[in-house]
Scaffold this motif. Sequence first.
Motif, PDB file in Angstrom:
ATOM      1  N   ALA A 164       0.812  -1.214   0.000  1.00 39.94           N
ATOM      2  CA  ALA A 164       0.000   0.000   0.000  1.00 39.94           C
ATOM      3  C   ALA A 164       0.847   1.267   0.000  1.00 39.94           C
ATOM      4  CB  ALA A 164      -0.930  -0.004   1.216  1.00 39.94           C
ATOM      5  N   LEU A 165       2.162   1.116  -0.100  1.00 42.48           N
ATOM      6  CA  LEU A 165       3.033   2.292  -0.006  1.00 42.48           C
ATOM      7  C   LEU A 165       3.506   2.753  -1.386  1.00 42.48           C
ATOM      8  CD1 LEU A 165       5.226   1.055   2.960  1.00 42.48           C
ATOM      9  CD2 LEU A 165       3.253   2.559   3.063  1.00 42.48           C
ATOM     10  N   ASP A 166       3.816   4.034  -1.478  1.00 43.03           N
ATOM     11  CA  ASP A 166       4.397   4.582  -2.706  1.00 43.03           C
ATOM     12  C   ASP A 166       5.744   3.931  -2.964  1.00 43.03           C
ATOM     13  OD1 ASP A 166       2.429   6.358  -3.025  1.00 43.03           O
ATOM     14  OD2 ASP A 166       3.443   7.994  -1.983  1.00 43.03           O
ATOM     15  N   ALA A 167       6.045   3.733  -4.223  1.00 44.08           N
ATOM     16  CA  ALA A 167       7.343   3.163  -4.563  1.00 44.08           C
ATOM     17  C   ALA A 167       8.471   4.019  -3.988  1.00 44.08           C
ATOM     18  CB  ALA A 167       7.478   3.045  -6.073  1.00 44.08           C
ATOM     19  N   SER A 168       8.253   5.338  -3.954  1.00 39.03           N
ATOM     20  CA  SER A 168       9.323   6.240  -3.523  1.00 39.03           C
ATOM     21  C   SER A 168       9.637   6.099  -2.038  1.00 39.03           C
ATOM     22  CB  SER A 168       8.933   7.684  -3.835  1.00 39.03           C
ATOM     23  OG  SER A 168       7.736   7.998  -3.162  1.00 39.03           O
ATOM     24  N   VAL A 171      11.739   1.967   0.078  1.00 38.23           N
ATOM     25  CA  VAL A 171      13.072   1.617   0.534  1.00 38.23           C
ATOM     26  C   VAL A 171      13.251   2.045   1.989  1.00 38.23           C
ATOM     27  CG1 VAL A 171      15.519   2.084   0.212  1.00 38.23           C
ATOM     28  CG2 VAL A 171      14.053   1.697  -1.764  1.00 38.23           C
ATOM     29  N   GLU A 172      12.863   3.292   2.249  1.00 40.30           N
ATOM     30  CA  GLU A 172      12.995   3.848   3.586  1.00 40.30           C
ATOM     31  C   GLU A 172      12.131   3.070   4.592  1.00 40.30           C
ATOM     32  OE1 GLU A 172      15.035   6.271   4.330  1.00 40.30           O
ATOM     33  OE2 GLU A 172      14.456   6.162   6.451  1.00 40.30           O
ATOM     34  N   VAL A 173      10.865   2.841   4.226  1.00 45.81           N
ATOM     35  CA  VAL A 173       9.940   2.170   5.142  1.00 45.81           C
ATOM     36  C   VAL A 173      10.395   0.748   5.424  1.00 45.81           C
ATOM     37  CG1 VAL A 173       7.596   1.294   5.392  1.00 45.81           C
ATOM     38  CG2 VAL A 173       7.972   3.593   4.521  1.00 45.81           C
ATOM     39  N   ARG A 174      10.894   0.088   4.392  1.00 46.20           N
ATOM     40  CA  ARG A 174      11.339  -1.296   4.554  1.00 46.20           C
ATOM     41  C   ARG A 174      12.487  -1.369   5.555  1.00 46.20           C
ATOM     42  NH1 ARG A 174      11.962  -2.563  -0.784  1.00 46.20           N
ATOM     43  NH2 ARG A 174       9.972  -3.545  -1.192  1.00 46.20           N
ATOM     44  N   ARG A 175      13.362  -0.398   5.452  1.00 47.27           N
ATOM     45  CA  ARG A 175      14.516  -0.330   6.336  1.00 47.27           C
ATOM     46  C   ARG A 175      14.057  -0.166   7.783  1.00 47.27           C
ATOM     47  NH1 ARG A 175      18.207   4.261   4.193  1.00 47.27           N
ATOM     48  NH2 ARG A 175      18.454   2.961   2.337  1.00 47.27           N
ATOM     49  N   GLU A 176      13.095   0.765   7.978  1.00 48.11           N
ATOM     50  CA  GLU A 176      12.567   1.011   9.317  1.00 48.11           C
ATOM     51  C   GLU A 176      11.840  -0.216   9.847  1.00 48.11           C
ATOM     52  OE1 GLU A 176      12.742   3.586  11.409  1.00 48.11           O
ATOM     53  OE2 GLU A 176      14.282   4.340  10.032  1.00 48.11           O
ATOM     54  N   ALA A 342      23.602   4.091 -10.323  1.00 54.86           N
ATOM     55  CA  ALA A 342      23.508   4.035  -8.868  1.00 54.86           C
ATOM     56  C   ALA A 342      22.056   4.178  -8.404  1.00 54.86           C
ATOM     57  CB  ALA A 342      24.371   5.140  -8.239  1.00 54.86           C
ATOM     58  N   LEU A 343      21.292   5.001  -9.142  1.00 56.11           N
ATOM     59  CA  LEU A 343      19.905   5.253  -8.734  1.00 56.11           C
ATOM     60  C   LEU A 343      19.007   4.029  -8.900  1.00 56.11           C
ATOM     61  CD1 LEU A 343      19.276   8.845 -10.051  1.00 56.11           C
ATOM     62  CD2 LEU A 343      19.371   8.091  -7.681  1.00 56.11           C
ATOM     63  N   ASP A 344      19.459   3.052  -9.705  1.00 53.00           N
ATOM     64  CA  ASP A 344      18.644   1.856  -9.899  1.00 53.00           C
ATOM     65  C   ASP A 344      18.923   0.781  -8.846  1.00 53.00           C
ATOM     66  OD1 ASP A 344      17.319   2.855 -12.013  1.00 53.00           O
ATOM     67  OD2 ASP A 344      18.602   1.951 -13.538  1.00 53.00           O
ATOM     68  N   LEU A 345      19.850   1.070  -7.932  1.00 50.69           N
ATOM     69  CA  LEU A 345      20.182   0.081  -6.911  1.00 50.69           C
ATOM     70  C   LEU A 345      19.510   0.443  -5.601  1.00 50.69           C
ATOM     71  CD1 LEU A 345      24.069   0.048  -7.359  1.00 50.69           C
ATOM     72  CD2 LEU A 345      22.342  -1.017  -8.801  1.00 50.69           C
ATOM     73  N   ASP A 346      19.333  -0.557  -4.770  1.00 46.16           N
ATOM     74  CA  ASP A 346      18.882  -0.315  -3.408  1.00 46.16           C
ATOM     75  C   ASP A 346      19.954  -0.837  -2.469  1.00 46.16           C
ATOM     76  OD1 ASP A 346      16.414   0.781  -4.036  1.00 46.16           O
ATOM     77  OD2 ASP A 346      15.523  -1.208  -4.304  1.00 46.16           O
ATOM     78  N   ALA A 347      20.138  -0.115  -1.369  1.00 47.22           N
ATOM     79  CA  ALA A 347      21.095  -0.606  -0.382  1.00 47.22           C
ATOM     80  C   ALA A 347      20.431  -0.581   0.985  1.00 47.22           C
ATOM     81  CB  ALA A 347      22.351   0.256  -0.390  1.00 47.22           C
ATOM     82  N   TYR A 348      20.638  -1.636   1.739  1.00 45.46           N
ATOM     83  CA  TYR A 348      20.022  -1.742   3.067  1.00 45.46           C
ATOM     84  C   TYR A 348      21.093  -2.037   4.094  1.00 45.46           C
ATOM     85  CZ  TYR A 348      15.787  -2.264   0.382  1.00 45.46           C
ATOM     86  OH  TYR A 348      14.762  -2.062  -0.478  1.00 45.46           O
TER      87      TYR A 348
END
Lengths: 352, 267
Positions: A164-168, A171-176, A342-348
């Motif tokens: 239910a979250l925005d794609a933008s 990444v942040e929410v997943r981390r939290e 770099a913008l196409d990568l995700d880092a956790y």
Amino acid sequence: MNGLSARIDVSRGDFRLHVDIVAAAGRITAVLGPNGSGKTTLLHTLAGLQPVDAGRIEISGRVLDDPAESVFVPAEHRRTGLVFQDFLLFPHLSVQANVEFGPRSLGLPEPARRATEWLDRLDVADLAERRPSALSGGQAQRVALARALAADPDMLLLDEPMAALDASTRVEVRRELRRHLREFTGPTLLVTHDPLDALVLADDVVVLESGRVSQSGTTDDVGRRPATSYVATLMGANLLHAIAVDGLATCTDGTTVAIPDRALRGEVIVVIRPEAIVLHRTPPEGSARNVWPVRVVDVETHLDRSLVQVAGPPDLAVAVTAASTRDLGLAPGMQLWASAKALDLDAYPRSD
Amino acid sequence: MTGKRRTESTPWYLVVPGVVAIAFLGLPLLGLLLIAPWGDLLPELTSEEALQALRLSLITSLSATGLALVVGVPLAVLMSRTRWFAGPWVRALVTLPLVLPPVVGGVALLAAFGRNGIAGGPLYELAGVQLPFTTLAVVIAEAFVAMPFLVITVDGALRSADRRLEQAAATLGASRWTVFRRVTLPLIAPSIAAGAVLAWARALGEFGATLTFAGSFPGVTRTLPLAIYAALDVQRSQAIALSLVLVIVSAVILVSLRGQFLAGMRR
């Protein structure tokens, strides 16, 4: 055992869910499967919203459902914290009252203080007086998690926590979310169709395909040795373990990867989707900051799409169209360059 | 409504019957306003018969609404949540008073609650209670025709409400009663209010069933509509003044419900 053990056999019309699932306390288990694989039915039987036709659900020795013994503990007595996909906060109650709802219903002592404590732990105490309609997706998710945890559950169930979250903001929410889930001491079951959720959030993975478990194990094992082609495509994302400093991640194999988040430091997992990588015959000149010389190891073509395994470092799985495969003349042994923005990568962060 | 374009693409020859329809609906209202005894309005409305009818109408319509709420909301809940009550027979029974001519409703009420009726007979023989032609009969007649509005509105709201919110409440440890009281009821509260207002408006305007089942006795069963009818030949200006009261009440209800429906849609 300490945790959840469930043997579930339940039919609904033509669909039959027939699974064996264990989830250890203190660990996060992802149930990964496509739409219609039975994920929601699974959650409903675990939460007590639907009885099993046959089987047994048990949590830390307490039997919740077993038709053979005529045991069925209804949802309100199960103590399973269910976080719904769209959070389902009560729209007529404030955030505070939403979180107090569980403790009040259960008659736990000091419901108001409990609620405040959980809102505080999930960093949403400042939203206590708001109505759910005034929350962003990420905020609503935390409130929903606080509401579930405030009811002191024996087990935590999350239904598609990112859908239910925005794609933008994902990444942040997943981390939290990862950080918050770590604090829960019971078993956590996370149902998702997104392999990233499983890769980033979970310790163990159970893959569900048309009502049956097709593979289960630790996230790393399942990712490395996919048992079915569905798992292979699903878990096909490239994972690089690395140390990040100032937007540059140095992998264990010595490769450096530019990552989008400059603030990230320490151990990280860099996730590169196979679609985000471009293959070139000559060294590419362009804006992509990540360019590696690679050698083609294997090319597997399904319909209009090929999955190309290349050896680096880093070793990568690359998705290209069948047309490009022909145009580039891809074949094992070929020397190429792989690039990724770099913008196409995700880092956790890796730290738990 | 959604812009001029649609209007422009509509055939022009619909304009004539459209205007006729507006005149048809608007002229009676205009006529009423034109012949209203504006100068004598206050004395007409404060005359004893007028005040009596106003008071009686207010008491009976509110009682009928209360009665509809007390038994109608539970019925709506059962209709939306249980298979038996959701059946076509219950639905038909609930909807029937909406389409039944009110005078037939009155005859039916007499058959049920009259001195020789299936319920009224025993009631008279055992308790000596006689319902027809009492104020209570007015309340019963009004509730009979008004309740469907409430039940159907609330049933609709319950059907479109998100059942998963109730599931969420259950997983948080709430008993069925707590779920109903703290989740279901608050969620459908706007619809209960809207249904109650509709039912009250219908009760306030009730004429046929009341006249048949309760008669038209001043101070006992002669509500506003009955008083208007009774005054029409002998005291026309009073009948018109009382009619204006009902017009104004209807207009207020219309406006308040419009807000309510919009609020319901936004959710």
